[in-house]
Design a protein around this motif. Structure first.
Motif, PDB file in Angstrom:
ATOM      1  N   PHE A 168       7.253 -10.343  12.451  1.00 25.28           N
ATOM      2  CA  PHE A 168       6.277 -10.160  13.516  1.00 25.28           C
ATOM      3  C   PHE A 168       6.623  -9.017  14.474  1.00 25.28           C
ATOM      4  N   GLY A 169       7.651  -8.236  14.123  1.00 20.55           N
ATOM      5  CA  GLY A 169       7.965  -7.053  14.901  1.00 20.55           C
ATOM      6  C   GLY A 169       8.606  -7.322  16.251  1.00 20.55           C
ATOM      7  N   TYR A 170       9.308  -8.447  16.387  1.00 18.65           N
ATOM      8  CA  TYR A 170       9.986  -8.735  17.648  1.00 18.65           C
ATOM      9  C   TYR A 170      11.260  -7.898  17.753  1.00 18.65           C
ATOM     10  N   PRO A 171      11.602  -7.438  18.961  1.00 20.71           N
ATOM     11  CA  PRO A 171      12.859  -6.677  19.140  1.00 20.71           C
ATOM     12  C   PRO A 171      14.047  -7.621  19.250  1.00 20.71           C
ATOM     13  N   ILE A 172      14.777  -7.806  18.173  1.00 22.34           N
ATOM     14  CA  ILE A 172      15.855  -8.784  18.168  1.00 22.34           C
ATOM     15  C   ILE A 172      16.999  -8.389  19.103  1.00 22.34           C
ATOM     16  N   ASP A 173      17.130  -7.094  19.423  1.00 22.08           N
ATOM     17  CA  ASP A 173      18.188  -6.642  20.328  1.00 22.08           C
ATOM     18  C   ASP A 173      17.817  -6.825  21.803  1.00 22.08           C
ATOM     19  N   ALA A 175      17.493  -9.084  24.559  1.00 22.56           N
ATOM     20  CA  ALA A 175      17.915 -10.449  24.915  1.00 22.56           C
ATOM     21  C   ALA A 175      16.881 -11.145  25.786  1.00 22.56           C
ATOM     22  N   ASP A 176      16.295 -10.441  26.746  1.00 23.35           N
ATOM     23  CA  ASP A 176      15.312 -11.052  27.651  1.00 23.35           C
ATOM     24  C   ASP A 176      14.099 -11.561  26.876  1.00 23.35           C
ATOM     25  N   LYS A 181      11.066 -15.985  24.462  1.00 29.67           N
ATOM     26  CA  LYS A 181      10.130 -16.295  23.375  1.00 29.67           C
ATOM     27  C   LYS A 181      10.515 -17.576  22.656  1.00 29.67           C
ATOM     28  N   PHE A 182      11.812 -17.772  22.419  1.00 29.83           N
ATOM     29  CA  PHE A 182      12.267 -18.918  21.637  1.00 29.83           C
ATOM     30  C   PHE A 182      12.970 -19.975  22.483  1.00 29.83           C
ATOM     31  N   TYR A 189      22.079 -17.003  22.599  1.00 27.17           N
ATOM     32  CA  TYR A 189      21.542 -15.802  21.932  1.00 27.17           C
ATOM     33  C   TYR A 189      22.674 -14.897  21.454  1.00 27.17           C
ATOM     34  N   TYR A 190      23.648 -14.624  22.327  1.00 27.18           N
ATOM     35  CA  TYR A 190      24.740 -13.716  21.959  1.00 27.18           C
ATOM     36  C   TYR A 190      25.636 -14.328  20.868  1.00 27.18           C
TER      37      TYR A 190
END
Length: 364
Positions: A168-173, A175-176, A181-182, A189-190
Motif C-alpha cells: 500500500f506504499g506506506y513509508p516503513i522508515d 516512525a511517526d 497507523k498500526f 516499532y524500533y
C-alpha cells in the motif's frame, strides 16, 4: 359512581393485571433462554452486532486471508486443541470476521477459531460477521487484531508490517506514520525494524520458526554484529555468527523450545577474543620486524595492507617512518564504509587533539 362504571373499572383492572402477568412471564422466558445460549446465539436472537447481522456460513466457502500475519507453523497446536475443546463444550462465543469476495468469503479476523472449527472439530458451518471492506482495511484489521496477542511473534508482526508497507506504499522508515497507523509504541516499532537488518540466514530460519528471536533480541544482535564487524571484518563476523546461531538452534532451542539470547554474548566474546589475538600477533610482528616505509611510500604517512577479512588496513607512520598507529577501512552490515583509527602517543595534548579534529573536518 354508577354501578355500571364500577363493573367497567373492575374489568379493566383485571385485564391490566393479566397483561402484566403475561409480560412478566415472557420476560422470564427470554431471560432464561439468554442464560443458556451462547453470546453469539444471543446476538443472533437480537439480529445484530454493532448494527451488522450475524450469519452462519459453510467453512468450505471461506478462504484464508492473504494479509494474515500469523505463520501457521508457529501456532501452538496444544492451545488450538484447548480452543477446540472450549468451543465444543460452550459453543462458539465470538464470530469470525469475513468479507464477501468473488462469490465467496475471505477471512479477515479469527484464523485460530476457523482452524479449530474446520480442522479439529470438523464442523461444517461457522458463525460469521460479514463486512464489506477494502483490501487496505482488511490488511490493517488483520494485523491490528493480532498485534498484541501473546502467541504472535515479533517476526510475524514485522513481516506483516513490511508486507503491508510494500503493498500500500506506506513509508516503513517513518516512525511517526507507522506507529500511528498500526497503533504500536515507538519502542516496539524500533525493535521490529531491527529484525529487517539481520543476515539472510537468520531471516530464513525465522521464516520456518519465528519464535527463535524476538525484536529485543534482534536489537541486541544488531548492535553486537556491528561491533564485531569493526573488530574482525564483515566476512569473519558473519562466519562466527553463523556458527553460534546454528549451535543455539541445535543445542538450545530445539531441546528446550524456549528462546534465549546467550548465543549473542558468546558470539561477541569470540569476536573480541579473535580481535585481541590478532592484535597481539601484530604487536609481536612489529616488535620482531621494525617497520620501514617502502621506496614508493617514502614521505607518505600511510602504508597499505590487505586483510583476510576483506578490510584494508593502513599503518600510520611518523616523519621518521616509524609506525605509531593504524587506520582500518571496513564495511558494515548495511554496506557502509567504517573507518577505525588506533594509535598510541606518548603525549596527546590539547594542541594535537585540535590538529586531529581539523584534519577530520577536511574529510567531510
Amino acid at each position: 359512581m354508577s354501578k355500571f362504571n364500577k363493573i367497567l373499572n373492575k374489568q379493566r383492572q383485571e385485564k391490566n393485571n393479566n397483561n402484566e402477568v403475561q409480560t412478566s412471564s415472557e420476560e422470564t422466558i427470554i431471560d432464561t433462554v439468554q442464560e443458556v445460549v451462547s453470546p453469539v446465539q444471543r446476538r443472533v436472537l437480537s439480529g445484530s452486532q454493532h448494527g451488522t447481522a450475524l450469519t452462519r456460513i459453510s467453512v468450505e466457502l471461506i478462504d484464508h486471508s492473504p494479509y494474515q500475519p500469523r505463520l501457521m507453523p508457529s501456532v501452538n497446536y496444544d492451545e488450538l486443541q484447548e480452543l477446540a475443546d472450549n468451543i465444543r463444550n460452550n459453543g462458539q462465543i465470538n464470530p469470525v470476521l469475513v468479507r464477501p469476495k468473488n462469490g465467496r468469503y475471505e477471512l479477515v479476523g479469527g484464523e485460530r477459531r476457523l482452524y479449530a472449527i474446520k480442522e479439529i472439530l470438523k464442523l461444517k458451518d461457522i458463525d460469521c460477521l460479514v463486512k464489506d471492506i477494502s483490501d487496505e482495511k482488511a490488511a490493517i484489521t488483520a494485523l491490528v487484531d493480532n498485534i498484541n496477542r501473546a502467541d504472535l511473534t515479533d517476526f510475524e508482526i514485522a513481516r506483516s508490517l513490511q508486507k503491508n508497507c510494500q503493498m500500500f506504499g506506506y513509508p516503513i522508515d517513518n516512525a511517526d506514520f507507522i506507529t500511528e497507523k498500526f497503533n504500536i509504541s515507538r519502542n516496539k516499532y524500533y525493535r521490529l525494524i531491527s529484525l529487517f537488518d539481520l543476515p539472510d540466514f537468520i531471516q530464513t530460519a525465522l521464516e520456518k520458526e519465528p519464535n527463535l528471536l524476538s525484536g529485543s533480541g534482534a536489537s541486541l544482535l544488531k548492535t553486537a554484529l556491528n561491533k564485531s564487524v569493526e573488530c574482525v571484518g564483515l566476512n569473519l563476523a558473519l562466519e562466527l555468527l553463523k556458527k553460534e546461531w546454528q549451535q543455539y538452534i541445535d543445542d538450545e532451542f530445539s531441546v528446550k523450545q524456549k528462546r534465549n539470547t546467550n548465543f549473542i554474548k558468546q558470539f561477541e566474546q569470540h569476536a573480541q577474543a579473535l580481535f585481541l589475538q590478532n592484535q597481539i600477533g601484530n604487536a609481536e610482528k612489529v616488535k620482531d620486524e621494525p617497520i620501514v616505509a617502502s621506496q614508493d611510500t617514502q614521505g607518505k604517512s600511510l602504508t597499505e595492507d590487505e586483510q583476510d577479512d576483506g578490510a584494508t588496513q593502513y599503518s600510520l607512520l611518523n616523519q621518521k617512518g616509524k609506525k605509531f598507529g593504524s587506520l582500518k577501512l571496513s564495511e558494515s552490515l548495511k554496506g557502509k564504509k567504517v573507518v577505525t583509527i588506533r594509535m598510541t602517543m606518548k603525549q596527546l595534548d590539547e594542541r594535537k587533539l585540535e590538529k586531529l579534529k581539523e584534519f577530520l573536518k577536511t574529510l567531510e
